[in-house]
Design an enzyme around this catalytic site. Structure first.
Site, PDB file in Angstrom:
ATOM      1  N   LYS A 134       0.820  -1.224  -0.162  1.00  0.00           N
ATOM      2  CA  LYS A 134       0.261  -0.300  -0.151  1.00  0.00           C
ATOM      3  C   LYS A 134       0.373   1.384  -0.034  1.00  0.00           C
ATOM      4  CE  LYS A 134      -4.889  -1.235   1.215  1.00  0.00           C
ATOM      5  NZ  LYS A 134      -5.818  -1.538   2.057  1.00  0.00           N
ATOM      6  N   LYS A 168      -4.901 -10.546  -7.915  1.00  0.00           N
ATOM      7  CA  LYS A 168      -5.381 -10.883  -6.584  1.00  0.00           C
ATOM      8  C   LYS A 168      -6.599 -10.126  -7.272  1.00  0.00           C
ATOM      9  CE  LYS A 168      -6.276  -8.689  -2.304  1.00  0.00           C
ATOM     10  NZ  LYS A 168      -5.633  -8.134  -1.081  1.00  0.00           N
ATOM     11  N   LYS A 223     -10.583  -4.541  -5.625  1.00  0.00           N
ATOM     12  CA  LYS A 223     -11.142  -3.412  -5.670  1.00  0.00           C
ATOM     13  C   LYS A 223     -10.964  -1.927  -6.805  1.00  0.00           C
ATOM     14  CE  LYS A 223     -13.576  -4.408  -1.228  1.00  0.00           C
ATOM     15  NZ  LYS A 223     -14.189  -3.486  -0.280  1.00  0.00           N
TER      16      LYS A 223
HETATM   17  P1  TYM Z   1     -11.434  -6.776   3.279  1.00  0.00           P
HETATM   18  O1  TYM Z   1     -11.557  -5.344   3.308  1.00  0.00           O
HETATM   19  O2  TYM Z   1      -9.561  -5.813   2.025  1.00  0.00           O
HETATM   20  O3  TYM Z   1     -11.078  -8.325   2.725  1.00  0.00           O
HETATM   21  C1  TYM Z   1     -12.262  -8.847   3.249  1.00  0.00           C
HETATM   22  C2  TYM Z   1     -12.774 -10.266   2.873  1.00  0.00           C
HETATM   23  O4  TYM Z   1     -12.156 -10.450   1.438  1.00  0.00           O
HETATM   24  C3  TYM Z   1     -10.945 -11.451   1.829  1.00  0.00           C
HETATM   25  N1  TYM Z   1     -10.565 -11.317   0.045  1.00  0.00           N
HETATM   26  C4  TYM Z   1     -10.244 -12.229  -0.874  1.00  0.00           C
HETATM   27  N2  TYM Z   1     -10.611 -13.155  -0.763  1.00  0.00           N
HETATM   28  C5  TYM Z   1     -10.321 -14.256  -1.838  1.00  0.00           C
HETATM   29  N3  TYM Z   1     -10.179 -13.697  -2.684  1.00  0.00           N
HETATM   30  C6  TYM Z   1      -8.968 -12.026  -2.991  1.00  0.00           C
HETATM   31  N4  TYM Z   1      -8.963 -11.564  -4.033  1.00  0.00           N
HETATM   32  C7  TYM Z   1     -10.178 -11.527  -1.747  1.00  0.00           C
HETATM   33  N5  TYM Z   1      -9.623 -10.090  -1.848  1.00  0.00           N
HETATM   34  C8  TYM Z   1      -9.995 -10.050  -0.092  1.00  0.00           C
HETATM   35  C9  TYM Z   1      -9.976 -10.565   2.930  1.00  0.00           C
HETATM   36  O5  TYM Z   1      -9.235 -11.560   2.830  1.00  0.00           O
HETATM   37  C10 TYM Z   1     -10.528 -10.389   3.789  1.00  0.00           C
HETATM   38  O6  TYM Z   1     -11.296 -11.654   4.270  1.00  0.00           O
HETATM   39  N6  TYM Z   1      -7.968  -6.101   7.134  1.00  0.00           N
HETATM   40  C11 TYM Z   1      -9.347  -6.961   6.914  1.00  0.00           C
HETATM   41  C12 TYM Z   1     -10.425  -6.723   7.393  1.00  0.00           C
HETATM   42  C13 TYM Z   1     -10.539  -6.585   8.958  1.00  0.00           C
HETATM   43  C14 TYM Z   1     -10.466  -7.696   8.744  1.00  0.00           C
HETATM   44  C15 TYM Z   1     -10.794  -7.293  11.046  1.00  0.00           C
HETATM   45  C16 TYM Z   1     -10.866  -9.392   8.777  1.00  0.00           C
HETATM   46  C17 TYM Z   1     -10.248  -4.732   9.756  1.00  0.00           C
HETATM   47  N7  TYM Z   1     -10.452  -5.708  10.485  1.00  0.00           N
HETATM   48  C18 TYM Z   1     -10.492  -8.533  11.910  1.00  0.00           C
HETATM   49  C19 TYM Z   1     -11.182  -9.915   9.669  1.00  0.00           C
HETATM   50  C20 TYM Z   1     -10.398  -9.476  11.246  1.00  0.00           C
HETATM   51  C21 TYM Z   1      -8.972  -6.402   5.113  1.00  0.00           C
HETATM   52  O7  TYM Z   1      -8.778  -5.546   4.900  1.00  0.00           O
HETATM   53  O8  TYM Z   1     -10.253  -6.836   4.841  1.00  0.00           O
END
Ligand code: TYM
Length: 334
Positions: free
Chosen positions: A118, A200, A203
């Site tokens: 990032k 990957k 968005k």
């Molecule tokens: P975020 O918002 O980027 O993504 C949400 C969830 O989607 C999964 N994900 C994917 N899985 C498979 N293939 C992909 N291409 C893909 N892109 C995203 C992510 O692994 C995630 O599970 N830091 C976290 C949010 C968060 C969180 C937490 C998660 C904040 N606090 C506590 C678990 C527990 C995040 O940015 O996810």
């Protein structure tokens, strides 16, 4: 009944409200949340505090928080069964986040690949929040004493550091936090971009054809899959060097429940065109009820508000217990 509830394992997971969920978010994480609700005590949140590590337009941000909350419910997360809340509405997250910052090492945070990625992508805004993001995420999880954290594969490093922080705190003050485990799906943990299948699905991809959003209508979904990058062979088979096909097979398998072998025989002798159409149709059919439920929920803002207000209260009732314990152990006057 009460006894039984106490034995249930607890779950916490979250998603950032940075736009409509992608098919990656859905298959890697959110799709697996609803079926866990009967077996476990679940808490699911919109991670809005995490989202401001990147600049957000206030009006759009406010709308996205609500629409992502509605999306969670549309994906089958039931506020009668689970705690469904908005992170910023429970101040315990920010408070434990600060505390855990003081138990997280600079070196550990410097090694986080998400931070490195990032900061390379946004060199104009490498803020301290982006750096300490993992301690806030650790706070999210540890506040609820979660046993399991259902996420996609890209979050494993964050789960590891959560365990490190929890273990360090427990080592100093005695047993305070449960050490959580990741719960990563066998199929769908890493959905790749349709345009560049070694990357990957995300968005933030500039190419709109790279990414399926779960509110895309059938026409859009089918078109995007038709344009998906594959390879120069003709065989629908999972294998090395076939990233595009592997990804499409993974997606098809995740929405139909078919195994890779079943998919290979289903498309034996057929071309990639037929296969891509079938994947597009299957995904679009799978997403249709979500889209319909979303439209219904967004027309009832009062209901949504009653859900997230109740969710925040329920969440804080649990998190407060952990936070008080932590503050007391450190020596704060309560
Ligand atoms: P975020 O918002 O980027 O993504 C949400 C969830 O989607 C999964 N994900 C994917 N899985 C498979 N293939 C992909 N291409 C893909 N892109 C995203 C992510 O692994 C995630 O599970 N830091 C976290 C949010 C968060 C969180 C937490 C998660 C904040 N606090 C506590 C678990 C527990 C995040 O940015 O996810």
């Amino acid at each position: 009944m009460e006894m039984q509830n106490q034995k249930k394992k607890s779950i916490l997971s979250g998603i950032q409200p940075t736009g409509v969920f992608t098919l990656g978010n859905y298959l890697g994480a959110v799709k697996n949340w609803a079926p866990m609700q009967d077996e476990f005590d679940c808490a699911y949140m919109i991670a809005d505090l995490h989202a401001i590590t990147v600049r957000q337009d206030p009006k759009q941000f406010r709308e996205q928080i609500l629409s992502c909350y509605a999306l969670l419910l549309s994906c089958g997360i039931d506020p009668q069964k689970s705690i469904v809340f908005i992170q910023s509405q429970n101040p315990d997250h920010a408070q434990l986040g600060w505390v855990l910052d003081c138990y997280t090492q600079f070196g550990e945070l410097s090694r986080m690949t998400q931070f490195k990625d990032k900061s390379a992508k946004h060199p104009e805004n490498i803020n301290a929040g982006l750096f300490t993001y993992p301690s806030l995420m650790a706070a999210d999880i540890l506040l609820y004493q979660a046993d399991l954290v259902p996420v996609g594969a890209d979050q494993t490093q964050h789960l590891e550091i959560t365990r490190t922080i929890a273990g360090r705190f427990n080592g100093i003050y005695g047993n305070t936090f449960k050490l959580p485990e990741g719960y990563i799906p066998k199929a769908g943990a890493k959905i790749m971009s349709l345009a560049e299948p070694t990357k990957k699905m995300s968005k933030s991809d500039e190419n709109p054809n790279a990414c399926i959003l779960i509110l895309d209508d059938k026409d859009k979904v089918v078109k995007k899959f038709k344009r998906a990058v594959t390879d120069s062979e003709m065989e629908v088979r999972y294998g090395e060097g076939k990233d595009g096909i592997n990804n499409l097979m993974t997606i098809y398998s995740a929405v139909t429940g078919k195994t890779m072998d079943e998919i290979t025989s289903e498309f034996a002798g057929k071309g990639y065109g037929d296969f891509k159409s079938a994947v597009g149709e299957a995904v679009a059919d799978h997403l249709r009820p979500i889209r319909e439920e979303y439209a219904r929920l967004m027309a009832d803002k009062a209901y949504l508000e009653s859900c997230y207000r109740q969710g925040a209260e329920q969440a804080q009732r649990i998190s407060r217990r952990t936070l008080s314990k932590v503050m007391k152990k450190i020596g704060f006057i309560l």
